[in-house]
Design a protein around this motif. Sequence first.
Motif, PDB file in Angstrom:
ATOM      1  N   ILE A  17      45.797  68.340 -94.930  1.00 56.20           N
ATOM      2  CA  ILE A  17      45.910  66.771 -95.062  1.00 56.20           C
ATOM      3  C   ILE A  17      44.559  66.231 -95.389  1.00 56.20           C
ATOM      4  CG2 ILE A  17      45.810  66.633 -92.521  1.00 56.20           C
ATOM      5  CD1 ILE A  17      47.110  64.008 -92.375  1.00 56.20           C
ATOM      6  N   VAL A  18      43.553  67.079 -94.790  1.00 57.59           N
ATOM      7  CA  VAL A  18      42.168  66.767 -95.035  1.00 57.59           C
ATOM      8  C   VAL A  18      41.967  66.986 -96.443  1.00 57.59           C
ATOM      9  CG1 VAL A  18      39.827  67.243 -94.431  1.00 57.59           C
ATOM     10  CG2 VAL A  18      41.452  66.969 -92.603  1.00 57.59           C
ATOM     11  N   ALA A  19      42.368  68.298 -97.010  1.00 58.60           N
ATOM     12  CA  ALA A  19      42.141  68.647 -98.413  1.00 58.60           C
ATOM     13  C   ALA A  19      42.486  67.494 -99.476  1.00 58.60           C
ATOM     14  CB  ALA A  19      42.609  70.058 -98.683  1.00 58.60           C
ATOM     15  N   LYS A  20      43.797  66.848 -98.926  1.00 64.17           N
ATOM     16  CA  LYS A  20      44.329  65.984 -99.728  1.00 64.17           C
ATOM     17  C   LYS A  20      43.490  64.615 -99.835  1.00 64.17           C
ATOM     18  CE  LYS A  20      49.236  67.134 -99.787  1.00 64.17           C
ATOM     19  NZ  LYS A  20      50.010  67.608 -98.651  1.00 64.17           N
ATOM     20  N   ARG A  21      43.022  64.203 -98.706  1.00 62.66           N
ATOM     21  CA  ARG A  21      42.043  63.176 -98.412  1.00 62.66           C
ATOM     22  C   ARG A  21      40.829  63.584 -99.370  1.00 62.66           C
ATOM     23  NH1 ARG A  21      41.156  58.700 -99.612  1.00 62.66           N
ATOM     24  NH2 ARG A  21      39.784  57.362 -98.272  1.00 62.66           N
ATOM     25  N   LEU A  22      40.240  64.483 -99.329  1.00 65.95           N
ATOM     26  CA  LEU A  22      39.083  64.711 -99.742  1.00 65.95           C
ATOM     27  C   LEU A  22      39.179  64.667-101.405  1.00 65.95           C
ATOM     28  CD1 LEU A  22      36.057  65.786 -99.721  1.00 65.95           C
ATOM     29  CD2 LEU A  22      36.768  68.326 -99.740  1.00 65.95           C
ATOM     30  N   GLN A  23      40.476  65.459-101.989  1.00 67.85           N
ATOM     31  CA  GLN A  23      40.661  65.192-103.285  1.00 67.85           C
ATOM     32  C   GLN A  23      40.575  63.892-103.755  1.00 67.85           C
ATOM     33  OE1 GLN A  23      43.874  67.976-104.660  1.00 67.85           O
ATOM     34  NE2 GLN A  23      44.976  66.529-105.464  1.00 67.85           N
ATOM     35  N   ILE A  64      44.353  62.312 -85.957  1.00 65.52           N
ATOM     36  CA  ILE A  64      45.283  62.397 -86.846  1.00 65.52           C
ATOM     37  C   ILE A  64      46.358  61.884 -85.863  1.00 65.52           C
ATOM     38  CG2 ILE A  64      46.977  63.821 -88.174  1.00 65.52           C
ATOM     39  CD1 ILE A  64      44.583  65.442 -89.107  1.00 65.52           C
ATOM     40  N   TYR A  65      47.098  60.925 -86.282  1.00 63.19           N
ATOM     41  CA  TYR A  65      48.265  60.503 -85.682  1.00 63.19           C
ATOM     42  C   TYR A  65      49.498  60.469 -86.557  1.00 63.19           C
ATOM     43  CZ  TYR A  65      50.992  58.025 -82.228  1.00 63.19           C
ATOM     44  OH  TYR A  65      51.971  57.652 -81.289  1.00 63.19           O
ATOM     45  N   LEU A  70      43.593  58.790 -89.019  1.00 62.78           N
ATOM     46  CA  LEU A  70      43.207  57.687 -88.805  1.00 62.78           C
ATOM     47  C   LEU A  70      41.679  57.130 -89.217  1.00 62.78           C
ATOM     48  CD1 LEU A  70      44.623  57.492 -84.967  1.00 62.78           C
ATOM     49  CD2 LEU A  70      45.615  56.683 -87.061  1.00 62.78           C
ATOM     50  N   ASP A  71      40.858  57.947 -89.305  1.00 64.79           N
ATOM     51  CA  ASP A  71      39.602  57.678 -89.651  1.00 64.79           C
ATOM     52  C   ASP A  71      38.899  58.498 -90.432  1.00 64.79           C
ATOM     53  OD1 ASP A  71      36.662  56.926 -89.634  1.00 64.79           O
ATOM     54  OD2 ASP A  71      36.313  56.569 -87.505  1.00 64.79           O
ATOM     55  N   ASP A  72      38.462  58.294 -91.805  1.00 63.74           N
ATOM     56  CA  ASP A  72      38.114  59.208 -92.503  1.00 63.74           C
ATOM     57  C   ASP A  72      36.449  59.370 -92.771  1.00 63.74           C
ATOM     58  OD1 ASP A  72      37.449  57.240 -94.204  1.00 63.74           O
ATOM     59  OD2 ASP A  72      38.799  58.012 -95.828  1.00 63.74           O
ATOM     60  N   THR A  73      35.998  58.628 -91.734  1.00 60.84           N
ATOM     61  CA  THR A  73      34.389  58.843 -91.690  1.00 60.84           C
ATOM     62  C   THR A  73      33.817  60.020 -91.958  1.00 60.84           C
ATOM     63  OG1 THR A  73      34.515  57.037 -90.194  1.00 60.84           O
ATOM     64  CG2 THR A  73      32.404  57.780 -90.559  1.00 60.84           C
ATOM     65  N   LYS A  74      34.304  61.046 -91.231  1.00 63.16           N
ATOM     66  CA  LYS A  74      33.482  62.597 -91.386  1.00 63.16           C
ATOM     67  C   LYS A  74      33.968  63.013 -93.007  1.00 63.16           C
ATOM     68  CE  LYS A  74      33.612  63.579 -86.490  1.00 63.16           C
ATOM     69  NZ  LYS A  74      33.937  64.718 -85.610  1.00 63.16           N
ATOM     70  N   ILE A  75      35.004  62.717 -93.500  1.00 63.43           N
ATOM     71  CA  ILE A  75      35.185  63.221 -94.803  1.00 63.43           C
ATOM     72  C   ILE A  75      34.116  62.546 -95.642  1.00 63.43           C
ATOM     73  CG2 ILE A  75      36.541  63.889 -96.379  1.00 63.43           C
ATOM     74  CD1 ILE A  75      39.055  63.480 -94.322  1.00 63.43           C
ATOM     75  N   VAL A  76      33.939  61.235 -95.418  1.00 58.87           N
ATOM     76  CA  VAL A  76      33.345  60.462 -96.203  1.00 58.87           C
ATOM     77  C   VAL A  76      31.673  60.981 -96.318  1.00 58.87           C
ATOM     78  CG1 VAL A  76      32.187  58.301 -96.755  1.00 58.87           C
ATOM     79  CG2 VAL A  76      34.451  58.316 -96.255  1.00 58.87           C
ATOM     80  N   ALA A  77      31.420  61.094 -94.698  1.00 62.77           N
ATOM     81  CA  ALA A  77      29.928  61.816 -94.557  1.00 62.77           C
ATOM     82  C   ALA A  77      29.621  63.081 -95.231  1.00 62.77           C
ATOM     83  CB  ALA A  77      29.780  61.858 -93.171  1.00 62.77           C
ATOM     84  N   SER A  78      30.695  63.889 -95.727  1.00 65.18           N
ATOM     85  CA  SER A  78      30.446  65.263 -96.214  1.00 65.18           C
ATOM     86  C   SER A  78      30.119  65.074 -97.920  1.00 65.18           C
ATOM     87  CB  SER A  78      31.577  66.146 -96.109  1.00 65.18           C
ATOM     88  OG  SER A  78      32.610  65.693 -96.937  1.00 65.18           O
ATOM     89  N   LEU A  79      30.277  63.942 -98.408  1.00 66.17           N
ATOM     90  CA  LEU A  79      30.413  63.655 -99.811  1.00 66.17           C
ATOM     91  C   LEU A  79      29.152  63.972-100.438  1.00 66.17           C
ATOM     92  CD1 LEU A  79      33.179  60.706-100.411  1.00 66.17           C
ATOM     93  CD2 LEU A  79      33.361  63.193-100.709  1.00 66.17           C
ATOM     94  N   GLU A  80      28.107  63.475 -99.819  1.00 63.54           N
ATOM     95  CA  GLU A  80      26.857  63.640-100.244  1.00 63.54           C
ATOM     96  C   GLU A  80      26.528  65.211-100.772  1.00 63.54           C
ATOM     97  OE1 GLU A  80      23.573  61.798 -98.326  1.00 63.54           O
ATOM     98  OE2 GLU A  80      21.985  61.995 -99.724  1.00 63.54           O
TER      99      GLU A  80
END
Length: 403
Positions: free
Chosen positions: A75-81, A25-26, A31-41
């Motif tokens: 901020i991560v909760a918002k992106r996951l949403q 986060i900056y 900056l990179d949401d790969t980890k959030i995307v990786a949790s979607l499955e």
Amino acid sequence: MKQRIENMDLKEKRVIVRCDYNVPIYNGKILDDTKIVASLETIRYLMKNNCKIIILSHLGKVKAEEDKRFNSLEIVAKRLQELVGRDVYFNHQILDPELPKRIDLMLPRDILMLENTRFLDVPNKLESNCDAQISSFFASLADVFVNDAFASSHRAHASVVGITKYIPSCIGFSVEKELAALDRFLKEPEHPFTVIMGGAKVEDKLELIKTLLPKCDHLLLAGGLANSFLKALNFNIGSSLATESSATIESLKQIMLEYREKLMLPLDAIVGSSYDENYTRYKRINEIGDNEVINDIAIKTLEKYKTAIEESKTIFLNGTMGIYEDIRYANGTKELLNSLKKQDAIKIAGGGDSVSAIKNMGFESAFTYLCVGGGATLEYLAKGHLVGIDNIMEASDIEVLDV
Ligand code: ADP
Ligand code: MG
């Protein structure tokens, strides 16, 4: 076998998931949401099963009260949403006595994220010391625990290990994928199997080197790692980064005696200077001056390493070839990745910097699999198990003692 998520009875259950949302986060932006995307499955699978989903994760380093300001997971909760297209509720207080009631009121498929688990480390390190009360509190919120955070699985923390002592537990899809990829090439790699290792400190990688050497056909070395081997061979490496420990030097000598046929070391380098920031030169490895600093591998080394790469069926890469953060010393890594791209083989890369260099330089598609686990990946490869996954076994694998 590890207990898989698909083998659990999850229908309409309350499920608590440990995710790896330790994203960069900056200035208040992810900056990179790969980890959030990786949790979607895993999350979508739980939604399909009409679960109530409670999410735990850590974010950043939280050593003092003031670190909390920049490390909230909100901020991560918002992106996951945005990614799941459904409300993600957020609870600022972790040890909230109202939480069980709030969870009771959740509907199937609802998602609730709790604040950064490392906030519990101030002041008493309750999360990192795997406090029993915290662990059982997490467990009390749900019927089942899913570990989907491979990158945290080398840590015996309450939200990773402690909780598994209290409720049925399994691994999520991203952990399963990482284990499958690592097991596949580590247990039965197709030969010739080439390992390429670079990076900074040899001590961080010594155990991994010792594990991989008996299994591989070639070990190509670069970076601070190679500098330490060169130092053990009495080359003058000037002011380059290398081990200062005589015990490590002894270990490296032993390794070189035992595995000399497999090892490849740099023939040349791009060097900088210990006192002049603007100085950079090409040097053969036996020409390094006292004030020079080996910062990257160069053409002759790349040509030699290419010959090993071109005959390989399996390749594992960890560590960068040089100080890739500085454009003047990024070429070795880039050209090595180019050689890998051309080779038809099972190609796997692990390590935080390695994966980030591969992505930034645009070589993602050249790899069969990019490990997500950073330090945890390296520890799994070196030791063959991880504390955060050891507890998660299928019921049939748990030994029942006769009494
Ligand atoms: P990973 O995170 O993938 O395990 P490492 O952290 O071991 O990889 O390696 C990357 C780091 O190694 C980078 O920060 C890079 O600057 C450093 N590095 C690579 N080559 C050298 C070198 N010759 N001298 C000093 N540091 C180096
Ligand atoms: Mg690193």
